[in-house]
Design a protein around this motif. Structure first.
Motif, PDB file in Angstrom:
ATOM      1  N   UNK A 105       0.830  -1.200   0.000  1.00  0.00           N
ATOM      2  CA  UNK A 105       0.000   0.000   0.000  1.00  0.00           C
ATOM      3  C   UNK A 105       0.870   1.258   0.000  1.00  0.00           C
ATOM      4  N   UNK A 106       1.959   1.239   0.759  1.00  0.00           N
ATOM      5  CA  UNK A 106       2.881   2.378   0.785  1.00  0.00           C
ATOM      6  C   UNK A 106       3.477   2.620  -0.599  1.00  0.00           C
ATOM      7  N   UNK A 119      -4.814  -3.693   5.824  1.00  0.00           N
ATOM      8  CA  UNK A 119      -5.352  -5.050   5.957  1.00  0.00           C
ATOM      9  C   UNK A 119      -6.865  -5.076   6.138  1.00  0.00           C
ATOM     10  N   UNK A 120      -7.548  -4.022   5.714  1.00  0.00           N
ATOM     11  CA  UNK A 120      -9.007  -3.977   5.836  1.00  0.00           C
ATOM     12  C   UNK A 120      -9.656  -5.153   5.112  1.00  0.00           C
ATOM     13  N   UNK A 121      -9.104  -5.512   3.960  1.00  0.00           N
ATOM     14  CA  UNK A 121      -9.662  -6.612   3.170  1.00  0.00           C
ATOM     15  C   UNK A 121      -8.733  -7.819   3.149  1.00  0.00           C
ATOM     16  N   UNK A 122      -7.896  -7.920   4.158  1.00  0.00           N
ATOM     17  CA  UNK A 122      -6.896  -8.992   4.221  1.00  0.00           C
ATOM     18  C   UNK A 122      -7.545 -10.376   4.276  1.00  0.00           C
ATOM     19  N   UNK A 123      -6.876 -11.341   3.649  1.00  0.00           N
ATOM     20  CA  UNK A 123      -7.271 -12.726   3.773  1.00  0.00           C
ATOM     21  C   UNK A 123      -6.033 -13.605   3.873  1.00  0.00           C
ATOM     22  N   UNK A 124      -6.108 -14.593   4.721  1.00  0.00           N
ATOM     23  CA  UNK A 124      -4.997 -15.516   4.910  1.00  0.00           C
ATOM     24  C   UNK A 124      -4.803 -16.419   3.697  1.00  0.00           C
ATOM     25  N   UNK A 125      -5.787 -16.424   2.781  1.00  0.00           N
ATOM     26  CA  UNK A 125      -5.718 -17.265   1.591  1.00  0.00           C
ATOM     27  C   UNK A 125      -4.547 -16.894   0.684  1.00  0.00           C
ATOM     28  N   UNK A 147      -6.344  -5.415  -2.013  1.00  0.00           N
ATOM     29  CA  UNK A 147      -5.706  -4.251  -1.377  1.00  0.00           C
ATOM     30  C   UNK A 147      -6.338  -2.933  -1.798  1.00  0.00           C
ATOM     31  N   UNK A 148      -6.450  -2.549  -3.071  1.00  0.00           N
ATOM     32  CA  UNK A 148      -5.915  -3.194  -4.263  1.00  0.00           C
ATOM     33  C   UNK A 148      -4.510  -2.673  -4.597  1.00  0.00           C
ATOM     34  N   UNK A 149      -3.870  -3.364  -5.590  1.00  0.00           N
ATOM     35  CA  UNK A 149      -2.537  -2.977  -6.053  1.00  0.00           C
ATOM     36  C   UNK A 149      -2.499  -3.214  -7.560  1.00  0.00           C
TER      37      UNK A 149
END
Length: 260
Positions: free
Chosen positions: A121-122, A203-209, A155-157
């Motif tokens: 994100x940075x 990490x608002x939309x973070x997923x461990x997947x 994230x998006x990126x």
């Protein structure tokens, strides 16, 4: 309060104890025995950037620099990584002009690491400044292209600037740190707690997947490198998880060096 804060962040996925390799040092690589011919370029530890101009002003100097004439640009250029956008392999040397072009090569940890999402994100937020300076941004993470796409979508990126290195070839060549101690117990990792807001935002939309199926890959650390053509201008290894290169240092190097 501290317990509440920690609980609100995504937790790093760890392999079960039986799945972790026996690690005898931070330079352990579980796959080296099966690839005896892998070319490696050693990096000596220093406390200053490659570019002398930044040494006096940077309070957080890079932890490593190649020796002059090490040929690290040539060596890294021959490493194949995978485009997150297409899933196809591409040689690193084909990603920017190898004569005068400038590039920031950011090696993240694995795509399921919350700190990796924060760094991505940075970099995304700084992309306009890189573009204005004529600098190509190349973000590489450990995992397969499908794992990279999870980060890019959530994230998006931008996919066009994201690459996957599932076998950690670039990481190994650059001598980036690897191991349980560096990942979980290095004092440099405490910096993460000073960036709670940015980590939470990333990490608002973070997923461990997004975590690699190759579980030992979660023990890989990242680093930041700036090139002009094949010439390395700046090199920094992450000492521990979340110990990212100061973005101002990277931008200072990019802005001070004339771009053809």
């Amino acid at each position: 309060m501290a317990a509440t804060t920690a609980a609100s962040l995504p937790r790093l996925s760890l392999p079960p104890p039986a799945a972790l390799p026996a690690v005898t040092s931070s330079r352990f690589r579980p796959d080296l025995a099966s690839v005896p011919s892998r070319r490696r370029v050693g990096l000596r530890l220093h406390r200053s950037p490659v570019a002398p101009a930044a040494a006096a002003s940077s309070p957080s100097a890079p932890s490593s620099s190649p020796e002059p004439g090490s040929g690290i640009g040539d060596a890294l250029g021959g490493v194949a990584i995978f485009s997150a956008a297409t899933g196809e392999p591409v040689l690193i040397r084909d990603l920017w002009d190898q004569n005068e072009g400038m590039a920031v090569v950011a090696l993240l940890r694995h795509f399921g690491c919350p700190c990796c999402w924060e760094l991505a994100l940075t970099l995304k937020d700084a992309k306009e400044r890189f573009d204005s300076a004529g600098v190509k941004l190349i973000a590489v993470g450990v995992g397969t292209p499908d794992k990279a796409r999870i980060l890019a979508e959530r994230l998006p990126f931008p996919l066009d600037y994201l690459y996957a290195d599932p076998e950690r070839k670039a990481y190994d060549l650059l001598g980036l740190y690897f191991g349980v101690g560096r990942t979980f117990f290095n004092p440099a990792s405490v910096k993460v707690f000073s960036r709670f807001d940015s980590l939470k935002e990333a990490t608002k939309n973070y997923t461990i997947e997004a975590t690699p199926d190759d579980r030992p890959s979660v023990l890989q650390q990242g680093g930041m490198f700036v090139f002009k053509g094949k010439e390395l201008l700046y090199a920094r290894k992450d000492e521990g998880t979340g110990d990212h290169a100061p973005l101002d240092d990277v931008l200072n190097i990019c802005c001070k060096v004339p771009v053809a």
